[in-house]
Write an enzyme that holds these catalytic residues in place. Structure first.
Site, PDB file in Angstrom:
ATOM      1  N   CYS A 137       0.841  -1.199   0.000  1.00  0.00           N
ATOM      2  CA  CYS A 137       0.000   0.000   0.000  1.00  0.00           C
ATOM      3  C   CYS A 137       0.879   1.253   0.000  1.00  0.00           C
ATOM      4  O   CYS A 137       1.585   1.524  -0.970  1.00  0.00           O
ATOM      5  CB  CYS A 137      -0.963  -0.027   1.182  1.00  0.00           C
ATOM      6  N   HIS A 258      -3.584  -5.310  -0.591  1.00  0.00           N
ATOM      7  CA  HIS A 258      -3.224  -5.916   0.697  1.00  0.00           C
ATOM      8  C   HIS A 258      -3.394  -7.445   0.644  1.00  0.00           C
ATOM      9  O   HIS A 258      -4.452  -7.963   1.007  1.00  0.00           O
ATOM     10  CB  HIS A 258      -4.115  -5.364   1.813  1.00  0.00           C
ATOM     11  N   GLU A 260      -2.143  -9.563   2.665  1.00  0.00           N
ATOM     12  CA  GLU A 260      -2.247 -10.073   4.043  1.00  0.00           C
ATOM     13  C   GLU A 260      -3.679  -9.999   4.571  1.00  0.00           C
ATOM     14  O   GLU A 260      -4.032 -10.724   5.520  1.00  0.00           O
ATOM     15  CB  GLU A 260      -1.283  -9.310   4.955  1.00  0.00           C
TER      16      GLU A 260
END
Length: 431
Positions: A137, A258, A260
């Site tokens: 990001c 993202h 994760e």
């Protein structure tokens, strides 16, 4: 027993590689609190590295040497980068529009200059030393800006409003942070393609990703190659192909989305098996880099402290090489009044004996030496017709040929940097 465990723990802390992660600041109980998302920390630890949190408190940007050794850097969440860092004057946003952006994205538009300074210095350190770097990001935006790229200050106002409705993409949903998804198209034969290839359906080369941002890469630095685009054309991932080989300790990459957070609702199961590969391959590179660091006979040298006169000379030489590079890349025309600035680089190369014959040959073949400044200028002053012809020739070159060309140019830059460092060190030692 406890003594043995303590000794084993101490030994392990020395062996495991260190990944620096800069914290983000928030307010809790009327006080500032620094934090890092645990998803990042969990993945780094699970693959065999130790996360070292760098607090974004005032003055830390002057203490980064204290965090050595650095085997990897992971930069993730945070507020918008200070626009002055990338100096983009082409956004055409009115003061009223900028104020509207601030009201719409209150939690992201509060500039944190200390965090900006810390992270840009770490990014540049990784680029200089080839330390593994993963930007998620904001971290991808920091990486691009560190290499001269620019950002959209607001995707909706600078990009989306110029597109038809069916091409617009929602990159942020404040009411549905974790479950928000949008489609990205992955570029073939990139790391992202290798990580997600088992999840791609019917050769669509598309996956749905989680994102939370209102800014993004506008002009991608020439150093990087895109890995994915959203349907509005925004770059969702990029990497440096010359600095990507985890098995050799090389990893320079930025992901706007993202991975994760791409987990199924109310579980820790990832949307795709490839979601964790960015962290896995990053830590793999960090581990190898750490082994090279341990096996090296010399420790990381501290930056050379130059007096005012030597620092001035260093800047003149660096400026000379920078001008030569710009001319070589065809990105600018040099004004006659600045021709003399090339002579410093020419004299520097003329006086050095550190280059071997093969290195000297490579520099000559690249046409990138600043020796004999006048003849060098004549060779590089191509007219527009020749520039067009050069672009056509390069357009017909294969990816492999272009990669080789870029590799040799990067080698020239590295050789010049090494020689300059040695000569400056010799001067300092002799003084």
């Amino acid at each position: 027993m406890s003594t043995s465990l303590a000794m084993a723990s101490a030994e392990l802390s020395v062996v495991l590689p260190r990944v620096l992660i800069v914290s983000r600041r928030t307010v809790r109980k009327n006080k500032f609190v620094d934090f890092v998302g645990e998803y990042h920390l969990d993945l780094i630890v699970s693959y065999g590295a130790v996360p070292v949190i760098v607090p974004r408190v005032s003055g830390v940007h002057m203490l980064l040497e204290s965090f050595e050794p650095i085997h990897g850097v992971l930069l993730c969440e945070g507020e918008d980068l200070d626009p002055s860092m990338y100096d983009d004057e082409s956004n055409n946003l009115s003061p009223e529009e900028i104020e509207e952006i601030r009201r719409q994205h209150v939690s992201d538009t509060a500039i944190d200059k200390e965090k900006d300074t810390i992270e840009l210095r770490l990014a540049k350190l990784c680029l200089e030393r080839n330390i593994p770097y993963l930007g998620i990001c904001r971290g991808s935006q920091v990486l691009n800006v560190a290499c001269g790229g620019t950002l959209y200050r607001d995707i909706e106002k600078e990009l989306s409003r110029n597109l038809p409705q069916d091409k617009r993409v929602v990159h942020i949903d404040y009411d549905n942070y974790d479950n928000h998804r949008h489609v990205v198209k992955i570029i073939e034969n990139t790391p992202l393609h290798h990580w997600f290839k088992d999840s791609l359906e019917d050769n669509k080369m598309e996956i749905s990703v989680n994102s939370y941002h209102h800014q993004g890469v506008k002009k991608l630095s020439q150093r990087f190659v895109p890995m994915a685009f959203s349907h509005d054309g925004l770059i969702e991932g990029f990497y440096d192909p010359d600095a990507y080989n985890p098995e050799e300790g090389k990893f320079i990459m930025g992901l706007q989305f993202h991975p994760e957070r791409m987990r199924q609702q109310d579980t820790d199961e990832f949307d795709y098996p490839g979601c964790t590969f960015a962290y896995q391959e990053f830590v793999k590179a960090v581990v190898v880099y750490n082994k090279k660091f341990i096996n090296s006979s010399t420790s990381v040298q501290k930056p050379i402290k130059l007096n005012q006169e030597m620092e001035k000379k260093r800047k003149i030489i660096v400026r000379s090489f920078s001008l030569a590079r710009n001319i070589y890349e065809g990105s600018s025309q040099i004004h006659p009044s600045k021709e003399s600035e090339l002579y410093a680089g020419a004299e520097f190369l003329e006086s050095t004996t550190a280059l071997s014959i093969p290195q000297e040959t490579r520099l000559i073949q690249m046409g990138a030496t600043v020796r004999n400044g006048s003849s060098y200028l004549e060779k590089l002053k191509m007219n527009e017709e020749r520039k067009g012809l050069a672009r056509k020739v390069m357009g017909k070159m294969s990816v492999e040929q272009l990669s080789d060309l870029k590799y040799f140019y990067n080698m020239m830059r590295q050789i010049c940097s090494e020689v300059l460092e040695r000569k400056l060190q010799d001067i300092v030692n002799a003084s």
